[in-house]
Scaffold this active site. Structure first.
Site, PDB file in Angstrom:
ATOM      1  N   ARG A 167       1.408   2.131  34.617  1.00 22.97           N
ATOM      2  CA  ARG A 167       2.414   1.134  34.235  1.00 22.97           C
ATOM      3  C   ARG A 167       2.845   1.295  32.777  1.00 22.97           C
ATOM      4  O   ARG A 167       3.903   0.815  32.380  1.00 22.97           O
ATOM      5  CB  ARG A 167       1.898  -0.267  34.486  1.00 22.97           C
ATOM      6  CG  ARG A 167       0.756  -0.709  33.589  1.00 22.97           C
ATOM      7  CD  ARG A 167       0.246  -2.103  33.973  1.00 22.97           C
ATOM      8  NE  ARG A 167      -0.924  -2.470  33.211  1.00 22.97           N
ATOM      9  CZ  ARG A 167      -0.884  -3.172  32.078  1.00 22.97           C
ATOM     10  NH1 ARG A 167       0.266  -3.573  31.603  1.00 22.97           N
ATOM     11  NH2 ARG A 167      -2.003  -3.462  31.445  1.00 22.97           N
TER      12      ARG A 167
ATOM     13  N   GLY B 142       4.844   1.779   5.359  1.00 29.31           N
ATOM     14  CA  GLY B 142       5.959   2.644   4.983  1.00 29.31           C
ATOM     15  C   GLY B 142       5.924   3.965   5.728  1.00 29.31           C
ATOM     16  O   GLY B 142       6.946   4.429   6.256  1.00 29.31           O
TER      17      GLY B 142
ATOM     18  N   THR C  29      -0.376   0.731   2.352  1.00 27.58           N
ATOM     19  CA  THR C  29      -0.514  -0.225   3.457  1.00 27.58           C
ATOM     20  C   THR C  29      -0.452   0.433   4.822  1.00 27.58           C
ATOM     21  O   THR C  29      -0.848  -0.168   5.813  1.00 27.58           O
ATOM     22  CB  THR C  29       0.596  -1.289   3.412  1.00 27.58           C
ATOM     23  OG1 THR C  29       1.856  -0.632   3.606  1.00 27.58           O
ATOM     24  CG2 THR C  29       0.580  -2.057   2.096  1.00 27.58           C
ATOM     25  N   GLY C  30       0.094   1.640   4.912  1.00 24.85           N
ATOM     26  CA  GLY C  30       0.319   2.305   6.187  1.00 24.85           C
ATOM     27  C   GLY C  30       1.674   1.967   6.786  1.00 24.85           C
ATOM     28  O   GLY C  30       2.178   2.686   7.639  1.00 24.85           O
TER      29      GLY C  30
ATOM     30  N   CYS D 234      -0.887   5.788   3.369  1.00 25.43           N
ATOM     31  CA  CYS D 234      -0.248   5.286   2.153  1.00 25.43           C
ATOM     32  C   CYS D 234      -0.973   4.000   1.782  1.00 25.43           C
ATOM     33  O   CYS D 234      -2.032   3.713   2.349  1.00 25.43           O
ATOM     34  CB  CYS D 234       1.260   5.096   2.330  1.00 25.43           C
ATOM     35  SG  CYS D 234       1.772   3.836   3.508  1.00 25.43           S
TER      36      CYS D 234
ATOM     37  N   ASP E  85       0.957   9.688   0.607  1.00 28.32           N
ATOM     38  CA  ASP E  85       1.578   9.604  -0.703  1.00 28.32           C
ATOM     39  C   ASP E  85       0.437   9.525  -1.721  1.00 28.32           C
ATOM     40  O   ASP E  85      -0.731   9.707  -1.355  1.00 28.32           O
ATOM     41  CB  ASP E  85       2.551   8.420  -0.777  1.00 28.32           C
ATOM     42  CG  ASP E  85       1.864   7.059  -0.669  1.00 28.32           C
ATOM     43  OD1 ASP E  85       0.622   7.002  -0.513  1.00 28.32           O
ATOM     44  OD2 ASP E  85       2.586   6.046  -0.734  1.00 28.32           O
ATOM     45  N   HIS E  86       0.764   9.248  -2.956  1.00 28.11           N
ATOM     46  CA  HIS E  86      -0.265   9.183  -4.000  1.00 28.11           C
ATOM     47  C   HIS E  86      -1.290   8.073  -3.732  1.00 28.11           C
ATOM     48  O   HIS E  86      -2.473   8.253  -3.978  1.00 28.11           O
ATOM     49  CB  HIS E  86       0.388   8.973  -5.373  1.00 28.11           C
ATOM     50  CG  HIS E  86       1.292   7.788  -5.410  1.00 28.11           C
ATOM     51  ND1 HIS E  86       2.550   7.811  -4.834  1.00 28.11           N
ATOM     52  CD2 HIS E  86       1.124   6.539  -5.909  1.00 28.11           C
ATOM     53  CE1 HIS E  86       3.120   6.624  -4.992  1.00 28.11           C
ATOM     54  NE2 HIS E  86       2.270   5.836  -5.639  1.00 28.11           N
TER      55      HIS E  86
END
Length: 170
Positions: A167, A105, A102-103, A100, A43-44
């Protein structure tokens, strides 16, 4: 169904001096490296980080598919996460990187799509474990938390860590 990518081959000469010192023998060997196709979007707020990552990844030989944003103009991050998710599910790229502020969203939006395993990464160990244990295919980064140098390190760890299976595959 093979993931997209290109094979990069380079020939490297090796010069070996003969024991008598009378001359040199030259051998050539090939180094093979699979270069990935990576879908990127932001995003921006993540635009500058995405651009720095794209430049560095391209310099390393990766193909980057840039799905935007293409400026600092305010945009809605879910639209860009969706474009990368569609790109991966359609087989156009092997990996995705979303940026973005914070990452979070981007990560939450991408994980709404089938076959997408997006991981929010804050350090190299997160990058390694999300690939090795969770087979993540989308790396999510926050521009507020990660300077470009660290983000690039996290991307390199992410792209070079194989899924361990075993596993973790169930």
């Amino acid at each position: 169904n093979k993931p997209p990518g290109s094979l990069q081959v380079s020939l490297r000469p090796i010069f070996i001096k003969t024991p008598s010192g009378a001359g040199c023998v030259t051998f050539k060997f090939a180094i093979f490296k699979i270069m990935s196709q990576i879908a990127l979007a932001s995003d921006h707020a993540g635009y500058s980080l995405k651009e720095a990552l794209k430049a560095s990844l391209q310099a390393q030989g990766h193909t980057c598919l840039d799905y935007g944003a293409h400026s600092l103009t305010s945009v809605d991050y879910p639209d860009y996460a969706a474009q990368v998710a569609y790109c991966l599910t359609e087989g156009k790229a092997q990996w995705g990187i979303l940026c973005c502020r914070t990452g979070m969203g981007m990560c939450m939006s991408a994980n709404k799509f089938p076959a997408i395993r997006a991981a929010l990464v804050r350090n190299s160990e997160d990058a390694r474990l999300c690939r090795a244990h969770n087979n993540a295919n989308v790396l999510c980064l926050g521009s507020f938390h990660e300077p470009p140098e660290k983000a690039l390190l996290f991307a390199e760890v992410f792209l070079n860590t194989p899924f361990e299976g075993g596993r973790h595959a169930t």
